[in-house]
Write an enzyme that holds these catalytic residues in place. Structure first.
Site, PDB file in Angstrom:
ATOM      1  N   LYS A  22       0.847  -1.206   0.000  1.00  0.00           N
ATOM      2  CA  LYS A  22       0.000   0.000   0.000  1.00  0.00           C
ATOM      3  C   LYS A  22       0.881   1.254   0.000  1.00  0.00           C
ATOM      4  O   LYS A  22       0.668   2.173  -0.789  1.00  0.00           O
ATOM      5  CB  LYS A  22      -0.901   0.000   1.242  1.00  0.00           C
ATOM      6  CG  LYS A  22      -1.575   1.338   1.502  1.00  0.00           C
ATOM      7  CD  LYS A  22      -2.436   1.307   2.746  1.00  0.00           C
ATOM      8  CE  LYS A  22      -1.725   1.628   4.028  1.00  0.00           C
ATOM      9  NZ  LYS A  22      -1.368   3.033   4.239  1.00  0.00           N
ATOM     10  N   ASN A  23       1.856   1.268   0.889  1.00  0.00           N
ATOM     11  CA  ASN A  23       2.649   2.494   1.040  1.00  0.00           C
ATOM     12  C   ASN A  23       3.579   2.751  -0.142  1.00  0.00           C
ATOM     13  O   ASN A  23       4.038   3.881  -0.330  1.00  0.00           O
ATOM     14  CB  ASN A  23       3.452   2.460   2.346  1.00  0.00           C
ATOM     15  CG  ASN A  23       2.556   2.694   3.548  1.00  0.00           C
ATOM     16  OD1 ASN A  23       1.369   2.976   3.400  1.00  0.00           O
ATOM     17  ND2 ASN A  23       3.123   2.571   4.738  1.00  0.00           N
ATOM     18  N   ARG A  97      -3.808  10.719   4.544  1.00  0.00           N
ATOM     19  CA  ARG A  97      -2.778  11.745   4.533  1.00  0.00           C
ATOM     20  C   ARG A  97      -1.873  11.675   3.317  1.00  0.00           C
ATOM     21  O   ARG A  97      -1.334  12.688   2.876  1.00  0.00           O
ATOM     22  CB  ARG A  97      -1.914  11.630   5.784  1.00  0.00           C
ATOM     23  CG  ARG A  97      -2.665  11.771   7.069  1.00  0.00           C
ATOM     24  CD  ARG A  97      -1.729  11.503   8.205  1.00  0.00           C
ATOM     25  NE  ARG A  97      -0.491  12.244   8.013  1.00  0.00           N
ATOM     26  CZ  ARG A  97      -0.318  13.501   8.364  1.00  0.00           C
ATOM     27  NH1 ARG A  97      -1.260  14.164   8.965  1.00  0.00           N
ATOM     28  NH2 ARG A  97       0.831  14.101   8.134  1.00  0.00           N
ATOM     29  N   CYS A 121      -4.031  13.295  13.355  1.00  0.00           N
ATOM     30  CA  CYS A 121      -4.628  11.981  13.158  1.00  0.00           C
ATOM     31  C   CYS A 121      -4.465  11.189  14.443  1.00  0.00           C
ATOM     32  O   CYS A 121      -3.826  11.635  15.385  1.00  0.00           O
ATOM     33  CB  CYS A 121      -4.049  11.277  11.936  1.00  0.00           C
ATOM     34  SG  CYS A 121      -2.523  10.445  12.215  1.00  0.00           S
ATOM     35  N   ARG A 126       1.509  14.697  13.290  1.00  0.00           N
ATOM     36  CA  ARG A 126       1.929  14.468  11.904  1.00  0.00           C
ATOM     37  C   ARG A 126       1.897  15.730  11.032  1.00  0.00           C
ATOM     38  O   ARG A 126       1.103  15.831  10.084  1.00  0.00           O
ATOM     39  CB  ARG A 126       1.107  13.355  11.270  1.00  0.00           C
ATOM     40  CG  ARG A 126       1.227  12.061  12.038  1.00  0.00           C
ATOM     41  CD  ARG A 126       0.481  10.942  11.401  1.00  0.00           C
ATOM     42  NE  ARG A 126       1.190  10.323  10.302  1.00  0.00           N
ATOM     43  CZ  ARG A 126       0.713   9.291   9.611  1.00  0.00           C
ATOM     44  NH1 ARG A 126      -0.439   8.795   9.909  1.00  0.00           N
ATOM     45  NH2 ARG A 126       1.411   8.769   8.639  1.00  0.00           N
ATOM     46  N   ASP A 309       5.095   0.552  12.004  1.00  0.00           N
ATOM     47  CA  ASP A 309       3.870  -0.061  11.485  1.00  0.00           C
ATOM     48  C   ASP A 309       3.716  -1.525  11.913  1.00  0.00           C
ATOM     49  O   ASP A 309       2.674  -2.132  11.630  1.00  0.00           O
ATOM     50  CB  ASP A 309       3.812   0.048   9.958  1.00  0.00           C
ATOM     51  CG  ASP A 309       3.488   1.464   9.502  1.00  0.00           C
ATOM     52  OD1 ASP A 309       3.145   2.306  10.340  1.00  0.00           O
ATOM     53  OD2 ASP A 309       3.583   1.723   8.282  1.00  0.00           O
ATOM     54  N   ARG A 401      -8.558  -0.079   5.148  1.00  0.00           N
ATOM     55  CA  ARG A 401      -7.666   0.875   4.488  1.00  0.00           C
ATOM     56  C   ARG A 401      -6.357   0.200   4.081  1.00  0.00           C
ATOM     57  O   ARG A 401      -5.703   0.651   3.147  1.00  0.00           O
ATOM     58  CB  ARG A 401      -7.329   2.034   5.438  1.00  0.00           C
ATOM     59  CG  ARG A 401      -8.486   2.947   5.711  1.00  0.00           C
ATOM     60  CD  ARG A 401      -8.009   4.113   6.538  1.00  0.00           C
ATOM     61  NE  ARG A 401      -6.759   4.628   5.982  1.00  0.00           N
ATOM     62  CZ  ARG A 401      -5.885   5.361   6.657  1.00  0.00           C
ATOM     63  NH1 ARG A 401      -6.094   5.678   7.898  1.00  0.00           N
ATOM     64  NH2 ARG A 401      -4.788   5.787   6.071  1.00  0.00           N
TER      65      ARG A 401
HETATM   66  C1  UD1 Z   1       4.757   6.855   6.301  1.00  0.00           C
HETATM   67  C2  UD1 Z   1       3.866   5.660   6.162  1.00  0.00           C
HETATM   68  C3  UD1 Z   1       3.347   5.216   7.544  1.00  0.00           C
HETATM   69  C4  UD1 Z   1       4.520   4.976   8.482  1.00  0.00           C
HETATM   70  C5  UD1 Z   1       5.442   6.187   8.513  1.00  0.00           C
HETATM   71  C6  UD1 Z   1       6.711   5.946   9.318  1.00  0.00           C
HETATM   72  C7  UD1 Z   1       2.862   5.982   3.993  1.00  0.00           C
HETATM   73  C8  UD1 Z   1       1.648   6.281   3.207  1.00  0.00           C
HETATM   74  N1  UD1 Z   1       2.733   6.010   5.320  1.00  0.00           N
HETATM   75  O1  UD1 Z   1       3.974   7.920   6.851  1.00  0.00           O
HETATM   76  O2  UD1 Z   1       2.606   3.999   7.372  1.00  0.00           O
HETATM   77  O3  UD1 Z   1       4.041   4.722   9.793  1.00  0.00           O
HETATM   78  O4  UD1 Z   1       5.847   6.540   7.176  1.00  0.00           O
HETATM   79  O5  UD1 Z   1       7.396   4.857   8.829  1.00  0.00           O
HETATM   80  O6  UD1 Z   1       3.910   5.668   3.447  1.00  0.00           O
HETATM   81  N2  UD1 Z   1       7.169  14.695  10.455  1.00  0.00           N
HETATM   82  C9  UD1 Z   1       7.298  16.025  10.765  1.00  0.00           C
HETATM   83  N3  UD1 Z   1       7.143  16.934   9.749  1.00  0.00           N
HETATM   84  C10 UD1 Z   1       6.904  16.558   8.461  1.00  0.00           C
HETATM   85  C11 UD1 Z   1       6.791  15.189   8.157  1.00  0.00           C
HETATM   86  C12 UD1 Z   1       6.923  14.270   9.182  1.00  0.00           C
HETATM   87  O7  UD1 Z   1       7.516  16.399  11.914  1.00  0.00           O
HETATM   88  O8  UD1 Z   1       6.798  17.429   7.591  1.00  0.00           O
HETATM   89  C13 UD1 Z   1       7.301  13.682  11.542  1.00  0.00           C
HETATM   90  C14 UD1 Z   1       6.023  12.877  11.773  1.00  0.00           C
HETATM   91  O9  UD1 Z   1       5.124  13.558  12.613  1.00  0.00           O
HETATM   92  C15 UD1 Z   1       6.570  11.608  12.396  1.00  0.00           C
HETATM   93  C16 UD1 Z   1       7.916  11.430  11.658  1.00  0.00           C
HETATM   94  O10 UD1 Z   1       8.244  12.706  11.121  1.00  0.00           O
HETATM   95  O11 UD1 Z   1       6.808  11.807  13.765  1.00  0.00           O
HETATM   96  C17 UD1 Z   1       7.909  10.408  10.552  1.00  0.00           C
HETATM   97  O12 UD1 Z   1       6.802  10.644   9.712  1.00  0.00           O
HETATM   98  P1  UD1 Z   1       6.837  10.308   8.154  1.00  0.00           P
HETATM   99  O13 UD1 Z   1       8.014   9.434   7.872  1.00  0.00           O
HETATM  100  O14 UD1 Z   1       6.687  11.549   7.376  1.00  0.00           O
HETATM  101  O15 UD1 Z   1       5.519   9.436   8.005  1.00  0.00           O
HETATM  102  P2  UD1 Z   1       4.514   9.433   6.779  1.00  0.00           P
HETATM  103  O16 UD1 Z   1       5.232   9.625   5.512  1.00  0.00           O
HETATM  104  O17 UD1 Z   1       3.347  10.313   7.099  1.00  0.00           O
END
Ligand code: UD1
Length: 422
Positions: A22-23, A97, A121, A126, A309, A401
């Site tokens: 999915k991701n 997201r 969320c 996030r 995850d 999902r």
């Molecule tokens: C992706 C995965 C999700 C997984 C996560 C971490 C997808 C669709 N989802 O989510 O399943 O749990 O990676 O492996 O691929 N952060 C900030 N600012 C930002 C972006 C992120 O502070 O602009 C923080 C987030 O709050 C979190 C951390 O960075 O604490 C990691 O998040 P991120 O790697 O961005 O997760 P996603 O891409 O949303």
């Protein structure tokens, strides 16, 4: 709303085929926005999140075709030759997201975008600040107006970007934006996840020049135009890990097929430490439970560390293992929502900030429980498999999902599980 009913105590057995990731699929489908030519994707899982992103892309004007006639399950052709709207609405971004990832490609190809901010969320705040900071460094003008990110840039230009955390989404958004920028971009402290590598592989097939995906530093040399692509998405490492936990929990012997074991190294090592017996092949892992597992400590980390995850699923195994284990969650600040539900099923779990201290108990007992997010919901299904009696899980739309045909797959392995239509 549908519910899932599980009657525990069955010992699973057999083979299970893992679906496409999915991701990986979500950003890859979105990358079709970068070209006017047709893009063919195989191995796209049949999941609510996938239909959300396809709805979003169709709303932008992308032509979406499910290639049922080919007989290949999960094959889609997308063509972004008539993109008419440059807006991702709130109702789609808030439900998923990853929709926010359209920002980079829209800006890169069309020079403008209006994308709803995702909001909070269940598992934490996030934010998207890294995405926005990176795009601003590439020359985008960005404003937040009425809950929307409004961005424009005549032409993005290459930039050196440092991510404060190796965010998966920010890395993907910025790589897609940089693919059509003028000049070279370098993303430092980039996410290493296999899904980032798969996206880079797709972009390179489209004619982009992305180097270093899967390492700390990703370099992207912008090009003027990208072309169509044909690609099969990588297998879902989180679904694979989930079935392996199911095997360890029910003292089963299961073969998890169609996977990339090398994407699961940290998880497989931990699972071995619990006493599970693993036999690892090129594209499959055979796993046999150990009677009763031993509790282990672990910390969630960015890839190649233990994946956040798979934290909830592993917590269920720890709940019924011998001894005490400590789980430290470092990726999301509020990702222990499942603990309260597991406690209702008889688990002994104490939460201290980002740590969960779990004392293994002899068994769990079935109860009505409620899913709060995707991985939490599957952990309740797993708990139901070992609990004595009935476990009824509500709000299973979270499960839909991210897990393709989970009841069917678990039933085929011998679980007593059914969906009650709501
Ligand atoms: C992706 C995965 C999700 C997984 C996560 C971490 C997808 C669709 N989802 O989510 O399943 O749990 O990676 O492996 O691929 N952060 C900030 N600012 C930002 C972006 C992120 O502070 O602009 C923080 C987030 O709050 C979190 C951390 O960075 O604490 C990691 O998040 P991120 O790697 O961005 O997760 P996603 O891409 O949303």
């Amino acid at each position: 709303m549908d519910k899932i009913l599980v009657r525990g105590g069955r010992r699973l057995q057999g083979e299970v085929e893992i679906s496409g990731s999915k991701n990986a699929a979500l950003p890859i489908l979105i990358s079709s926005l970068l070209t006017a030519e047709p893009c063919v994707y195989e191995g796209v899982p049949d999941l609510a999140d996938i239909y959300t992103v396809l709805k979003l892309l169709a709303g932008l004007g992308v032509r979406v075709k499910k290639d049922d006639a080919t007989g290949a399950p999960g094959q889609f052709t997308l063509q972004a030759d008539r993109v008419a709207h440059l807006e991702a609405p709130y109702d789609l971004v808030k439900t998923m997201r990853a929709s926010f990832l359209v920002l980079g490609p829209l800006l890169g190809r069309f020079g403008a975008a209006r994308v709803s901010t995702p909001g909070g969320c269940a598992i934490g705040a996030r934010p998207v600040n890294f995405h926005l900071k990176g795009l601003a460094e590439m020359g985008a003008e960005i404003e937040i107006l009425h809950g929307y990110v409004v961005a424009k840039a005549k032409k993005l230009r290459g930039a050196r970007i440092y991510l404060d955390l190796p965010s998966v989404g920010a890395t993907e958004n910025l790589i897609m934006a940089a693919a059509l920028a003028e000049g070279v971009s370098v993303i430092e402290n980039a996410a290493h996840e296999p899904e980032v590598e798969d996206l880079a592989a797709v972009l390179n097939k489209m004619g982009a020049k992305v180097e270093g995906a899967g390492t700390d530093v990703v370099k992207i040399e912008g090009t003027d135009q990208l072309h169509g692509v044909s690609h099969r998405v990588i297998p879902d490492r989180i679904e694979a890990g989930t079935f392996m936990v199911a095997a360890a929990l029910t003292d089963a012997e299961i073969t998890v097929r169609g996977i990339r074991p090398d994407h699961l190294d940290a998880f497989l090592l931990k699972l071995k430490e619990t006493g599970a017996v693993l036999s690892v092949d090129r594209d499959r892992v055979k796993i046999a439970g150990s009677g009763r597992s031993v509790g282990v400590d672990f910390t969630t980390l960015p890839y190649p560390g233990f994946p956040t995850d798979l934290q909830a699923q592993m917590m269920v195994l720890m709940a019924v293992s011998r001894g005490t284990s400590v789980i430290t969650e470092t990726i999301f600040e509020n990702r222990f929502m499942h603990a309260q539900e597991l406690i209702r099923m008889g688990a002994d779990i104490r939460l201290e900030g980002n740590r969960a201290i779990i004392k293994g108990v002899g068994g769990l007992s079935g109860a009505p429980v409620m899913a709060t997010d995707l991985r939490a919901s599957v952990s309740l299904v797993l708990a139901g498999l070992v609990a004595e009696g009935r476990t009824e899980i509500s709000r299973v739309y979270h499960l839909d999902r991210g897990y393709e045909h989970i009841e069917r797959k678990l039933s085929a392995l011998g679980a007593d599980i059914q969906r009650i239509k709501g």
